[in-house]
Design a protein around this motif. Structure first.
Motif, PDB file in Angstrom:
ATOM      1  N   GLN A 172      90.930 -58.651  20.638  1.00  0.00           N
ATOM      2  CA  GLN A 172      90.327 -60.096  21.159  1.00  0.00           C
ATOM      3  C   GLN A 172      89.588 -60.919  20.218  1.00  0.00           C
ATOM      4  OE1 GLN A 172      90.165 -57.076  22.981  1.00  0.00           O
ATOM      5  NE2 GLN A 172      91.328 -57.432  24.741  1.00  0.00           N
ATOM      6  N   ALA A 173      89.040 -60.268  18.961  1.00  0.00           N
ATOM      7  CA  ALA A 173      88.377 -60.877  18.081  1.00  0.00           C
ATOM      8  C   ALA A 173      88.942 -62.077  17.647  1.00  0.00           C
ATOM      9  CB  ALA A 173      87.506 -59.925  17.153  1.00  0.00           C
ATOM     10  N   ILE A 174      90.025 -62.267  17.438  1.00  0.00           N
ATOM     11  CA  ILE A 174      90.828 -62.892  16.497  1.00  0.00           C
ATOM     12  C   ILE A 174      90.872 -64.146  17.238  1.00  0.00           C
ATOM     13  CG2 ILE A 174      93.207 -62.346  17.651  1.00  0.00           C
ATOM     14  CD1 ILE A 174      94.311 -62.348  14.661  1.00  0.00           C
ATOM     15  N   PHE A 175      90.818 -64.287  18.675  1.00  0.00           N
ATOM     16  CA  PHE A 175      90.826 -65.540  19.497  1.00  0.00           C
ATOM     17  C   PHE A 175      89.177 -65.699  19.970  1.00  0.00           C
ATOM     18  CE2 PHE A 175      95.252 -64.003  20.165  1.00  0.00           C
ATOM     19  CZ  PHE A 175      95.794 -65.019  19.689  1.00  0.00           C
ATOM     20  N   GLU A 176      88.365 -65.287  19.407  1.00  0.00           N
ATOM     21  CA  GLU A 176      86.918 -65.538  19.776  1.00  0.00           C
ATOM     22  C   GLU A 176      86.347 -66.705  18.625  1.00  0.00           C
ATOM     23  OE1 GLU A 176      84.970 -61.811  19.973  1.00  0.00           O
ATOM     24  OE2 GLU A 176      85.792 -61.052  21.776  1.00  0.00           O
ATOM     25  N   MET A 177      85.629 -67.455  19.247  1.00  0.00           N
ATOM     26  CA  MET A 177      85.114 -68.689  18.364  1.00  0.00           C
ATOM     27  C   MET A 177      84.186 -67.947  17.312  1.00  0.00           C
ATOM     28  SD  MET A 177      85.388 -71.636  17.475  1.00  0.00           S
ATOM     29  CE  MET A 177      85.893 -72.711  18.834  1.00  0.00           C
ATOM     30  N   SER A 178      83.121 -67.059  17.714  1.00  0.00           N
ATOM     31  CA  SER A 178      82.217 -66.669  16.597  1.00  0.00           C
ATOM     32  C   SER A 178      82.757 -65.892  15.471  1.00  0.00           C
ATOM     33  CB  SER A 178      81.234 -65.711  17.576  1.00  0.00           C
ATOM     34  OG  SER A 178      81.969 -64.645  18.303  1.00  0.00           O
ATOM     35  N   TYR A 179      83.810 -65.051  15.714  1.00  0.00           N
ATOM     36  CA  TYR A 179      84.454 -64.420  14.820  1.00  0.00           C
ATOM     37  C   TYR A 179      85.247 -65.200  13.905  1.00  0.00           C
ATOM     38  CZ  TYR A 179      87.054 -60.846  12.219  1.00  0.00           C
ATOM     39  OH  TYR A 179      87.691 -60.078  11.419  1.00  0.00           O
ATOM     40  N   PHE A 180      85.931 -66.290  14.468  1.00  0.00           N
ATOM     41  CA  PHE A 180      86.856 -67.432  13.847  1.00  0.00           C
ATOM     42  C   PHE A 180      86.055 -67.960  12.732  1.00  0.00           C
ATOM     43  CE2 PHE A 180      88.396 -71.819  13.421  1.00  0.00           C
ATOM     44  CZ  PHE A 180      89.713 -71.468  12.739  1.00  0.00           C
ATOM     45  N   LYS A 181      84.789 -68.272  13.106  1.00  0.00           N
ATOM     46  CA  LYS A 181      83.860 -69.176  12.202  1.00  0.00           C
ATOM     47  C   LYS A 181      83.557 -68.280  10.963  1.00  0.00           C
ATOM     48  CE  LYS A 181      82.026 -72.526  15.577  1.00  0.00           C
ATOM     49  NZ  LYS A 181      80.867 -73.103  16.411  1.00  0.00           N
ATOM     50  N   MET A 182      83.165 -66.989  11.302  1.00  0.00           N
ATOM     51  CA  MET A 182      82.680 -66.028  10.353  1.00  0.00           C
ATOM     52  C   MET A 182      83.993 -65.638   9.386  1.00  0.00           C
ATOM     53  SD  MET A 182      80.937 -62.468  11.019  1.00  0.00           S
ATOM     54  CE  MET A 182      82.579 -61.658  11.665  1.00  0.00           C
ATOM     55  N   ASN A 183      85.107 -65.504   9.868  1.00  0.00           N
ATOM     56  CA  ASN A 183      86.186 -65.050   9.207  1.00  0.00           C
ATOM     57  C   ASN A 183      87.666 -65.332   9.641  1.00  0.00           C
ATOM     58  OD1 ASN A 183      87.902 -63.545   7.481  1.00  0.00           O
ATOM     59  ND2 ASN A 183      87.583 -61.635   8.481  1.00  0.00           N
ATOM     60  N   PRO A 184      87.884 -66.726   9.333  1.00  0.00           N
ATOM     61  CA  PRO A 184      89.143 -67.330   9.895  1.00  0.00           C
ATOM     62  C   PRO A 184      90.302 -66.839   9.256  1.00  0.00           C
ATOM     63  CG  PRO A 184      88.071 -68.727   8.368  1.00  0.00           C
ATOM     64  CD  PRO A 184      87.050 -67.762   8.550  1.00  0.00           C
ATOM     65  N   GLN A 185      90.291 -66.156   8.201  1.00  0.00           N
ATOM     66  CA  GLN A 185      91.792 -65.821   7.649  1.00  0.00           C
ATOM     67  C   GLN A 185      92.423 -65.003   8.305  1.00  0.00           C
ATOM     68  OE1 GLN A 185      92.708 -66.958   4.443  1.00  0.00           O
ATOM     69  NE2 GLN A 185      94.584 -66.251   5.419  1.00  0.00           N
ATOM     70  N   PRO A 186      92.023 -64.065   9.017  1.00  0.00           N
ATOM     71  CA  PRO A 186      93.332 -63.355  10.262  1.00  0.00           C
ATOM     72  C   PRO A 186      93.758 -64.153  11.263  1.00  0.00           C
ATOM     73  CG  PRO A 186      91.022 -62.114  10.169  1.00  0.00           C
ATOM     74  CD  PRO A 186      90.692 -63.212   9.130  1.00  0.00           C
ATOM     75  N   PHE A 187      93.105 -65.055  11.621  1.00  0.00           N
ATOM     76  CA  PHE A 187      93.707 -65.905  12.704  1.00  0.00           C
ATOM     77  C   PHE A 187      95.006 -66.720  11.945  1.00  0.00           C
ATOM     78  CE2 PHE A 187      94.218 -70.146  14.495  1.00  0.00           C
ATOM     79  CZ  PHE A 187      94.641 -69.918  15.698  1.00  0.00           C
ATOM     80  N   PHE A 188      94.625 -67.413  10.929  1.00  0.00           N
ATOM     81  CA  PHE A 188      95.599 -68.005  10.115  1.00  0.00           C
ATOM     82  C   PHE A 188      96.948 -67.223   9.576  1.00  0.00           C
ATOM     83  CE2 PHE A 188      92.208 -71.226  10.000  1.00  0.00           C
ATOM     84  CZ  PHE A 188      92.853 -72.164  10.768  1.00  0.00           C
TER      85      PHE A 188
END
Length: 424
Positions: A172-188
Motif C-alpha cells: 500500500q506504500a505506493i499509494f501513501e502520500m508520505s512515501y510518494f513525497k519521499m520516493n515518487p518513482q515507483p508510483f510513476f
C-alpha cells in the motif's frame, strides 16, 4: 456479604436493562467506557452479539446460583429485560430475540418483496415496468480487469500482489502520500503501465453509457482511477470519481493544475513530473491513503441515494469506506443488484436473521430486494441487456466505439507510447 460456594454472575448472566451498560457498578471489559457514550439502542445491539456468541459456543448452559442481594437489586423498579431463566435457555429461537428487539427499537420485522423474483430476470422486469428509471451504479476495479487492468486484491494477479518489484516497505506504500513525497518513482513507473489511453473501456463501462443514452442513468460512482468511464462516453455530470483520477493533476507546492495530456507526456518520458513554475512535485488527482475524498462525492450522495430507484453494483469487494457505505444509503425499498465474481457487501448472517443487519441479504427467508449475479461483470451486463431486449443494440454500440478508438489510436500517438492496445 457474599455466601461461600456461590458463583458470581457474569455480565452476560445478569438481567439486562437499557441503562445497565452505563452503570459504574458493572465490570469493565475494555469496551464499557465506550458504551456509556451511546444510546440504549447500541446497548441492545451489543447484547444481541453477546447472546448469539454465547448460544453458539455453549451447548449446555447451566443455571448459576446468585446472591440474594444481587437478585433484589436486579428486581428494582424500572428494570426491564431478561429473567435469568429466559436468558440461560440455550435453545432460545432467534426469531423470539428479533421480536423483542423490534419492539424495543421500533425495527421493521419484514419487508414486502419489491421484485417479482430475486434473480437477474426479476431486475429486468423491474426496469421494464418503468420502476427502475433512475439507476445508480457503483463500480470498482472488477469492471476493468477484462481491459487488461489488474484489480487490487485478487491472489496471484492483483495489483498489490505484483508490487514486489518496486521494493516497497509494504504494497500500500505506493499509494501513501508520505512515501510518494519521499520516493515518487515507483508510483510513476506503475502509472506508465496502467496509464489511461492504453486500454479500451469494457462491456461493463459501455453498459452504463447505454443506460445514460436511454435516460436511465442517475449517476455512476466509481472507485477506479483509469478514466475509462469518461472514455466510454459517460459525461462529467453523470460521473463521480470517488477516488479521483488521472484526468487532472496538481503541484503539491503551489497548487498549479495540469492536464491529462501534460501528465501523460511527462510519464512516458520516464520523468518524475515537476511543476514548470516552482519545480514542486506534481501528483495526479487520485486519492491516496489518508487523503479526503473529492468534495463532489459528498455533495452528490445524499440527493442521489434519495432519488435512486435501482442500485447496480459491479466489480467491487465493498470493503473500502466510505464508498461501500453507499449500498446502505439508498431507500429500503430500492432493489440492489450485485454483478461480481463473488458475493460482497453482505450483512452478518446472525444479524440478518435478527433483522438488524445493514448489508445486503441475498439468501435468507427475509430477502426481498437484493440479487447477486456471480460471474464476470461483462457477462452479467450482456445477460441483463438480453433480458431487457437490448442485446443487439448494445453490442452494436460496443463494436462501434471500439472501432472509433482503434482509428483514433492509429492517427494520434503520444511520444514514447506503445501502439499496443489492450482489448476487452
Amino acid at each position: 456479604m457474599k455466601k461461600e460456594g456461590r458463583k458470581k454472575k457474569t455480565f452476560l448472566q445478569r438481567p439486562f436493562h437499557p441503562g445497565s451498560l452505563e452503570s459504574s457498578s458493572r465490570p469493565s471489559n475494555g469496551l464499557h467506557s465506550k458504551f456509556k457514550l451511546f444510546s440504549p439502542s447500541l446497548c441492545y445491539l451489543t447484547l444481541v452479539a453477546k447472546i448469539t456468541n454465547r448460544m453458539s459456543e455453549e451447548k449446555d448452559v447451566r443455571t448459576v446460583d446468585v446472591h440474594e442481594e444481587e437478585e433484589d437489586a436486579d428486581r428494582d423498579e424500572g428494570a426491564v429485560g431478561f429473567s435469568e431463566s429466559t436468558f440461560l435457555v440455550p435453545w432460545m429461537r432467534l426469531d423470539m430475540l428479533r421480536a423483542l428487539f423490534a419492539r424495543n427499537m421500533a425495527l421493521p420485522r419484514h419487508h414486502a418483496p419489491v421484485l417479482e423474483e430475486m434473480t437477474l430476470n426479476g431486475i429486468a422486469k423491474y426496469i421494464q415496468s418503468g420502476k427502475g428509471k433512475r439507476i445508480l451504479c457503483m463500480v470498482g476495479a472488477g469492471i476493468s480487469t477484462s481491459a487488461g487492468i489488474p484489480d487490487f486484491r485478487s491472489p496471484g494477479s492483483g495489483l498489490y500482489h505484483n508490487l514486489q518489484k518496486y521494493n516497497l516497505p509494504h504494497p500500500q506504500a505506493i499509494f501513501e502520500m508520505s512515501y510518494f513525497k519521499m520516493n515518487p518513482q515507483p508510483f510513476f513507473t506503475l502509472a506508465k503501465e496502467l496509464y489511461p489511453g492504453e486500454f479500451k473501456p469494457t462491456v461493463s463501462h459501455y453498459f452504463m453509457r447505454f443506460l445514460q443514452d436511454k435516460g436511465l442513468l442517475l449517476r455512476c460512482y466509481t472507485q477506479n482511477i483509469d478514466t475509462l468511464e469518461r472514455v466510454a462516453g459517460i459525461t462529467g455530470d453523470n460521473l463521480v470519481e470517488a477516488h479521483g483520477s488521472f484526468h487532472t493533476s496538481h503541484c503539491l507546492s503551489c497548487g498549479k493544475v495540469f492536464t491529462l495530456t501534460w501528465m501523460k507526456e511527462e510519464i512516458f518520458k520516464d520523468k518524475v513530473p515537476v511543476c514548470d513554475e516552482c519545480e514542486g512535485l506534481v501528483k495526479p488527482d487520485i486519492v491516496f491513503f489518508g487523503e479526503s475524498l473529492p468534495q463532489r462525492f459528498f455533495q452528490c450522495i445524499q440527493k442521489d441515494c434519495s432519488d435512486c430507484d435501482l442500485l447496480i453494483i459491479m466489480g467491487t469487494s465493498l470493503v473500502v469506506q466510505p464508498f461501500s457505505s453507499l449500498t446502505n444509503r439508498v431507500s429500503e425499498t430500492t432493489p440492489r443488484l450485485l454483478l461480481n465474481m463473488e458475493r460482497s457487501g453482505q450483512t452478518d448472517p446472525i444479524m440478518a436473521a435478527l433483522g438488524l443487519g445493514s448489508g445486503m441479504d441475498f439468501d435468507s427467508e427475509n430477502a426481498y430486494r437484493d440479487v447477486a449475479w456471480l460471474g464476470k461483470c461483462d457477462d452479467g451486463c450482456l445477460a441483463l441487456a438480453e433480458l431487457l431486449g437490448w442485446k443487439e443494440e448494445f453490442e452494436a454500440l460496443v463494436t462501434a466505439e471500439h472501432s472509433r478508438i482503434d482509428e483514433e489510436l492509429t492517427t494520434v500517438k503520444p511520444q514514447g507510447a506503445t501502439t499496443e492496445v489492450h482489448h476487452p
